[in-house]
Design a protein around this motif. Sequence first.
Motif, mmCIF file in Angstrom:
data_model
loop_
_atom_site.group_PDB
_atom_site.id
_atom_site.type_symbol
_atom_site.label_atom_id
_atom_site.label_comp_id
_atom_site.label_asym_id
_atom_site.label_seq_id
_atom_site.Cartn_x
_atom_site.Cartn_y
_atom_site.Cartn_z
ATOM 1 N N LEU A 182 -38.532 21.347 -16.902
ATOM 2 C CA LEU A 182 -38.463 20.677 -18.135
ATOM 3 C C LEU A 182 -37.459 22.262 -18.678
ATOM 4 N N ASN A 183 -36.883 22.822 -17.991
ATOM 5 C CA ASN A 183 -36.471 24.223 -18.496
ATOM 6 C C ASN A 183 -34.687 24.381 -17.408
ATOM 7 N N MET A 184 -34.575 23.352 -16.273
ATOM 8 C CA MET A 184 -33.145 22.584 -16.255
ATOM 9 C C MET A 184 -32.751 21.497 -16.456
ATOM 10 N N VAL A 185 -33.273 20.408 -18.244
ATOM 11 C CA VAL A 185 -32.848 20.596 -18.282
ATOM 12 C C VAL A 185 -32.037 20.737 -19.566
ATOM 13 N N GLU A 186 -31.585 20.223 -20.785
ATOM 14 C CA GLU A 186 -30.626 20.564 -21.564
ATOM 15 C C GLU A 186 -31.502 19.488 -22.775
ATOM 16 N N ARG A 187 -32.205 18.449 -22.345
ATOM 17 C CA ARG A 187 -32.660 17.781 -22.976
ATOM 18 C C ARG A 187 -34.030 16.458 -22.463
ATOM 19 N N TYR A 188 -34.667 16.498 -22.944
ATOM 20 C CA TYR A 188 -35.468 14.413 -22.260
ATOM 21 C C TYR A 188 -36.270 13.636 -23.157
ATOM 22 N N GLU A 189 -36.608 12.497 -21.727
ATOM 23 C CA GLU A 189 -37.217 11.463 -22.955
ATOM 24 C C GLU A 189 -38.184 11.314 -22.291
ATOM 25 N N LEU A 190 -40.247 10.811 -22.630
ATOM 26 C CA LEU A 190 -40.873 10.369 -22.383
ATOM 27 C C LEU A 190 -40.779 8.722 -21.516
ATOM 28 N N CYS A 238 -36.207 5.550 -10.496
ATOM 29 C CA CYS A 238 -36.956 6.520 -11.117
ATOM 30 C C CYS A 238 -36.088 7.131 -12.208
ATOM 31 N N ARG A 239 -36.783 7.918 -13.274
ATOM 32 C CA ARG A 239 -36.281 8.014 -14.523
ATOM 33 C C ARG A 239 -34.966 9.200 -14.561
ATOM 34 N N THR A 240 -35.804 10.258 -13.942
ATOM 35 C CA THR A 240 -33.914 11.514 -13.822
ATOM 36 C C THR A 240 -33.711 11.049 -12.706
ATOM 37 N N ALA A 252 -32.652 10.531 -7.751
ATOM 38 C CA ALA A 252 -34.089 9.832 -8.835
ATOM 39 C C ALA A 252 -35.120 10.553 -8.021
ATOM 40 N N HIS A 253 -35.886 10.873 -9.698
ATOM 41 C CA HIS A 253 -37.582 10.904 -9.183
ATOM 42 C C HIS A 253 -38.139 11.379 -10.926
ATOM 43 N N ILE A 306 -40.814 11.704 -17.005
ATOM 44 C CA ILE A 306 -39.542 12.112 -17.521
ATOM 45 C C ILE A 306 -38.342 11.713 -17.360
ATOM 46 N N ARG A 307 -37.718 11.533 -18.261
ATOM 47 C CA ARG A 307 -35.978 11.075 -18.045
ATOM 48 C C ARG A 307 -35.208 11.992 -18.800
ATOM 49 N N GLY A 308 -34.318 13.654 -17.788
ATOM 50 C CA GLY A 308 -33.957 14.538 -18.172
ATOM 51 C C GLY A 308 -33.186 14.889 -17.515
ATOM 52 N N TYR A 309 -32.282 15.033 -18.569
ATOM 53 C CA TYR A 309 -30.969 15.552 -18.592
ATOM 54 C C TYR A 309 -30.624 16.756 -18.376
#
Length: 399
Positions: free
Chosen positions: A297-305, A355-357, A291-292, A317-320
């Motif tokens: 942003l070029n590693m995720v399919e989508r993300y949330e703030l 942590c968010r991601t 987690a972090h 950043i919560r990345g998926y």
Amino acid sequence: MDNIKIYTVTSPLHDEQSVAAVTKQFLDGLSIDYELKGGDFVDYGDDGLHLIYVRTGGTEGVFRRLLPHLIPQSHHPFYLLTSGKSNSLAASMEILSYLRQQGLSGEIIHGSPAYVSHRIRLLAKVEEVRTTLYGNRLGVVGEPSDWLISSVADPDSVLRKTGVTLVDIPMNELLDRIYQLPEQSSSQVCENEAICQALPGAERIYRALKHLVGQYQLQGFTLRCFDLLSAVHNTGCLALARLNAEGIVAGCEGDVPAMLSMRIAQAVCGVSGFQANPATIDAETGELLFAHCTIPLNMVERYELDTHFESGIGVGIRGYMKEGPVTIFKVSGDLSHHFVAEAQLERCQAESDLCRTQLVIRLLDRHQADYFLTNPIGNHHIILPGHHKEVLQTLMCQL
């Protein structure tokens, strides 16, 4: 196209016409793109992979006389290619033994056409990575965070082994730049009022960091980011996520070994990777939760703030990431040892107490989980999409 040059050494006792026919048959069977330089070593040591094709036996003395001219031209290992014909393998073994006695590194490339071809392509990739790293400048903005008591670097070793220069940049330079920049509205979409209010400040941090990258001519940096919480009441998470996606390696917490790992990773696979720390480890199953609060942003399919986890302020950043094969990678600060493991990203989650991601990863070899509990290289590790163990392992063993 692979930049592969093949030089030759041949005993004068052998018939050149016969040796040339064997050479053509052997090299054509490898199905690789190469430039045959023959006995002209003038540009030996330039960019790319350079192979010395030992075509016959009786070449040991030829190579020994040639070596003083080759050493100043290249700091890379000596790769001895041999077909095994005309006692060439025996000569290669004698030559490699001599190189070792001189304190030089090298390798004999010999085997089936499929093996030799694969090995050459792998070494060509390694040389490409070494060339990419050479001459890089990586910034350390502020000192490493106080809790990173083992995550320090040896600048001299880093420069000697990779050609990378570490550049110290005072934290005050970044803060002064942030204060000087006018606040601008952000194009990011948000629904949470606190995050909406924090976005212009996060944008200003991004622009200030980008200015430092240009000013110091950096290929990347690591940031003592927690100092921003008290200094500007915001976080660098969004800035780092964007800069990484733009090709500028951007690491957290002033962790220099993690930054070095990210730059190496980027040279190998094109993305700098997700810097994270394990939150839980199941040594019996090989499952780990990383987690972090930021991810490229070029590693995720989508993300949330969201807000930053520890402080509850700023923008996190919560990345998926897409589920599938991943590699876990980390180097030590003097590049003397490393860890690399291939794994599977099982799922992404969004628990509120981390942590968010958050990535749940299962090691292909569950026994490698012992490393994290018995001999870890610090807490941060780098997660890369895809499997890259072979090239990373080969590269690190040659530094």
